[in-house]
Design an enzyme around this catalytic site. Structure first.
Site, PDB file in Angstrom:
ATOM      1  N   ARG A 129       0.850  -1.187   0.000  1.00 56.00           N
ATOM      2  CA  ARG A 129       0.000   0.000   0.000  1.00 56.00           C
ATOM      3  C   ARG A 129       0.889   1.240   0.000  1.00 56.00           C
ATOM      4  NH1 ARG A 129      -3.519  -2.376  -1.761  1.00 56.00           N
ATOM      5  NH2 ARG A 129      -5.514  -2.962  -0.878  1.00 56.00           N
TER       6      ARG A 129
ATOM      7  N   HIS B 298      -1.631   1.226  -9.715  1.00 51.57           N
ATOM      8  CA  HIS B 298      -2.303   0.264  -8.823  1.00 51.57           C
ATOM      9  C   HIS B 298      -2.990  -0.853  -9.621  1.00 51.57           C
ATOM     10  CE1 HIS B 298      -4.219  -0.170  -4.586  1.00 51.57           C
ATOM     11  NE2 HIS B 298      -4.159  -1.358  -5.203  1.00 51.57           N
TER      12      HIS B 298
HETATM   13  P1  NDP Z   1      -2.001 -11.874   3.982  1.00 50.52           P
HETATM   14  O1  NDP Z   1      -2.870 -11.344   5.051  1.00 50.52           O
HETATM   15  O2  NDP Z   1      -2.247 -13.234   3.442  1.00 50.52           O
HETATM   16  O3  NDP Z   1      -0.487 -11.841   4.458  1.00 50.52           O
HETATM   17  C1  NDP Z   1       0.085 -10.794   5.129  1.00 50.52           C
HETATM   18  C2  NDP Z   1       1.416 -11.283   5.684  1.00 50.52           C
HETATM   19  O4  NDP Z   1       2.093 -10.160   6.255  1.00 50.52           O
HETATM   20  C3  NDP Z   1       1.230 -12.335   6.765  1.00 50.52           C
HETATM   21  O5  NDP Z   1       2.083 -13.413   6.495  1.00 50.52           O
HETATM   22  C4  NDP Z   1       1.600 -11.580   8.037  1.00 50.52           C
HETATM   23  O6  NDP Z   1       2.237 -12.355   9.033  1.00 50.52           O
HETATM   24  C5  NDP Z   1       2.578 -10.556   7.530  1.00 50.52           C
HETATM   25  N1  NDP Z   1       2.593  -9.400   8.424  1.00 50.52           N
HETATM   26  C6  NDP Z   1       1.539  -8.658   8.842  1.00 50.52           C
HETATM   27  N2  NDP Z   1       1.959  -7.691   9.673  1.00 50.52           N
HETATM   28  C7  NDP Z   1       3.285  -7.838   9.788  1.00 50.52           C
HETATM   29  C8  NDP Z   1       4.279  -7.147  10.514  1.00 50.52           C
HETATM   30  N3  NDP Z   1       3.983  -6.104  11.308  1.00 50.52           N
HETATM   31  N4  NDP Z   1       5.548  -7.569  10.408  1.00 50.52           N
HETATM   32  C9  NDP Z   1       5.862  -8.627   9.631  1.00 50.52           C
HETATM   33  N5  NDP Z   1       4.977  -9.340   8.916  1.00 50.52           N
HETATM   34  C10 NDP Z   1       3.695  -8.940   8.992  1.00 50.52           C
HETATM   35  O7  NDP Z   1      -2.018 -10.763   2.830  1.00 50.52           O
HETATM   36  P2  NDP Z   1      -1.823 -10.988   1.263  1.00 50.52           P
HETATM   37  O8  NDP Z   1      -0.544 -11.699   1.034  1.00 50.52           O
HETATM   38  O9  NDP Z   1      -3.053 -11.562   0.672  1.00 50.52           O
HETATM   39  O10 NDP Z   1      -1.768  -9.467   0.743  1.00 50.52           O
HETATM   40  C11 NDP Z   1      -0.804  -8.566   1.234  1.00 50.52           C
HETATM   41  C12 NDP Z   1      -1.164  -7.158   0.800  1.00 50.52           C
HETATM   42  O11 NDP Z   1      -0.948  -6.982  -0.598  1.00 50.52           O
HETATM   43  C13 NDP Z   1      -2.625  -6.751   0.960  1.00 50.52           C
HETATM   44  O12 NDP Z   1      -2.936  -6.421   2.290  1.00 50.52           O
HETATM   45  C14 NDP Z   1      -2.719  -5.544   0.045  1.00 50.52           C
HETATM   46  O13 NDP Z   1      -2.388  -4.365   0.752  1.00 50.52           O
HETATM   47  C15 NDP Z   1      -1.639  -5.819  -1.003  1.00 50.52           C
HETATM   48  N6  NDP Z   1      -2.227  -6.044  -2.326  1.00 50.52           N
HETATM   49  C16 NDP Z   1      -1.910  -5.172  -3.331  1.00 50.52           C
HETATM   50  C17 NDP Z   1      -2.406  -5.346  -4.593  1.00 50.52           C
HETATM   51  C18 NDP Z   1      -2.016  -4.441  -5.708  1.00 50.52           C
HETATM   52  O14 NDP Z   1      -2.594  -4.539  -6.795  1.00 50.52           O
HETATM   53  N7  NDP Z   1      -1.037  -3.588  -5.521  1.00 50.52           N
HETATM   54  C19 NDP Z   1      -3.313  -6.464  -4.911  1.00 50.52           C
HETATM   55  C20 NDP Z   1      -3.565  -7.328  -3.794  1.00 50.52           C
HETATM   56  C21 NDP Z   1      -3.045  -7.113  -2.561  1.00 50.52           C
HETATM   57  P3  NDP Z   1       1.503 -13.499   9.900  1.00 50.52           P
HETATM   58  O15 NDP Z   1       1.738 -14.763   9.145  1.00 50.52           O
HETATM   59  O16 NDP Z   1       2.165 -13.483  11.209  1.00 50.52           O
HETATM   60  O17 NDP Z   1       0.054 -13.121   9.990  1.00 50.52           O
HETATM   61  C1  OXD Z   2      -6.133  -5.380  -3.510  1.00 49.23           C
HETATM   62  C2  OXD Z   2      -5.650  -4.350  -4.419  1.00 49.23           C
HETATM   63  O1  OXD Z   2      -5.947  -5.252  -2.297  1.00 49.23           O
HETATM   64  O2  OXD Z   2      -5.983  -4.395  -5.624  1.00 49.23           O
HETATM   65  O3  OXD Z   2      -6.709  -6.374  -3.982  1.00 49.23           O
HETATM   66  O4  OXD Z   2      -4.898  -3.467  -3.996  1.00 49.23           O
END
Ligand code: NDP
Ligand code: OXD
Length: 308
Positions: free
Chosen positions: A223, A271
């Site tokens: 983000r 994005h």
């Molecule tokens: P998930 O919720 O599956 O995974 C998030 C991971 O981040 C988890 O493994 C979590 O650890 C880890 N995490 C969370 N907080 C912390 C922290 N403080 N320190 C270290 N590790 C941390 O999310 P996704 O993989 O599905 O998606 C990630 C992000 O990608 C979304 O939230 C979104 O913002 C972004 N995104 C962007 C898109 C784009 O088009 N640019 C499209 C889709 C998503 P733990 O295993 O301990 O919970």
């Molecule tokens: C999502 C994105 O979170 O597109 O799916 O950013």
């Protein structure tokens, strides 16, 4: 019992078709259909509007149209209404492609060659083998883990950093604040795939850049709120960061006067790293509606106390 699709209107008919053929028992409405708000039990929405529970008094589950759910605060949705993020094969595949493309762009200095072309400069540079390039993923969740496969196949040396411990074959993993420095010190290219939370906001900052090897590359697909934009500009000017691929920004659309538009070491996209595909997205929602109706746990439910 009705389902309301309240996201990108250009995709409405593709969602409708899947519901009508695969879930005829779940009446489908788009926002333009203007259903009775009291009939709406399930809602897909991307942009958080005012208090959704007040607007739809019988709402049972809110589905985010995307994987991220940082836009939904308690003001938009009371904590007792389940919030589900979008994880579906099309969205995952999009992110896998984008991360692989971004890592290759930085690895082969294609950002530099784009600038060379504009200046009509012929300047071939030595290729560094992939196994000598260390790629680190911040956030080993659904998308971070999926992104590893093509990078592994290309031969990159991989590592990951996560809040809770992870064991993944063929790579080193680092956990939490205590192992953050050690992780960053060995990242030639860093990919941010963290969710935006109070803990991760502003995490891509001067302190993080200075902990990475000089000239490292950055990919931000998490983000815009993760990145301190002025710190990146300073790190690029100093050569501490050698190049950045950015898909998300603090303000979207990026303002016309923003320095990122013309920076020669930044490659950016609006994005689009990944997006929900209407057919597979609708199927994922239908599957979860069925689970909800039969009392099974919802898949990819957000833990509201954790923020993701
Ligand atoms: P998930 O919720 O599956 O995974 C998030 C991971 O981040 C988890 O493994 C979590 O650890 C880890 N995490 C969370 N907080 C912390 C922290 N403080 N320190 C270290 N590790 C941390 O999310 P996704 O993989 O599905 O998606 C990630 C992000 O990608 C979304 O939230 C979104 O913002 C972004 N995104 C962007 C898109 C784009 O088009 N640019 C499209 C889709 C998503 P733990 O295993 O301990 O919970
Ligand atoms: C999502 C994105 O979170 O597109 O799916 O950013």
């Amino acid at each position: 019992m009705a389902f309301l699709y309240h996201a990108d209107p250009s995709r409405t008919e593709r969602w409708r078709k899947v519901f009508e053929t695969e879930a005829p028992d779940v009446p489908f409405f788009s926002a333009a259909d203007e259903p009775d708000p009291a009939a709406v039990r399930y809602l897909v929405i991307w942009e958080a509007a005012d208090n959704l529970a007040a607007r739809y008094p019988n709402l049972e589950v809110l589905f985010s149209a995307g994987a991220g759910t940082d836009q939904f605060t308690e003001a938009h949705l009371p904590l007792d209404i389940p919030l589900v993020r979008m994880i579906e094969p099309g969205l995952v595949a999009g992110m896998v492609e984008y991360v692989a493309a971004s890592v290759l762009l930085l690895h082969r200095d294609l950002i530099g060659y784009i600038a060379d072309r504009q200046d009509r400069r012929w300047d071939p540079r030595m290729i560094r083998p992939a196994e000598q390039r260390r790629v680190g993923i911040m956030g080993l969740g659904a998308l971070g883990v999926a992104a590893l496969a093509p990078l592994k196949a290309l031969g990159f040396t991989l590592s990951g950093w996560n809040r809770s411990p992870r064991t993944i074959e063929g790579m080193t993993t680092f956990t939490g604040a205590q192992e953050r420095e050690a992780f960053l010190a060995q990242c030639d290219i860093l990919v941010c795939l963290l969710p935006l939370t109070a803990e991760t906001e502003g995490c891509l900052n001067a302190d993080l850049f200075s902990a990475m090897p000089h000239g490292a590359g950055l990919v931000n697909v998490g983000r815009g709120g993760h990145l301190v934009e002025e710190d990146l500009l300073t790190a690029l000017d100093r050569g501490q960061i050698g190049g950045a691929v950015l898909d998300v920004f603090a303000q979207e659309p990026l303002p016309q006067e923003h320095p990122f538009w013309t920076h020669p070491r930044i490659f950016m996209t609006p994005h689009i790293a990944s997006m929900t595909q209407p057919e597979s997205g609708a199927r994922a929602v239908i599957d979860n509606i069925r689970r909800h109706r039969t009392g099974e746990p919802l898949l990819h439910r957000v833990d509201r106390s954790r923020g993701y």
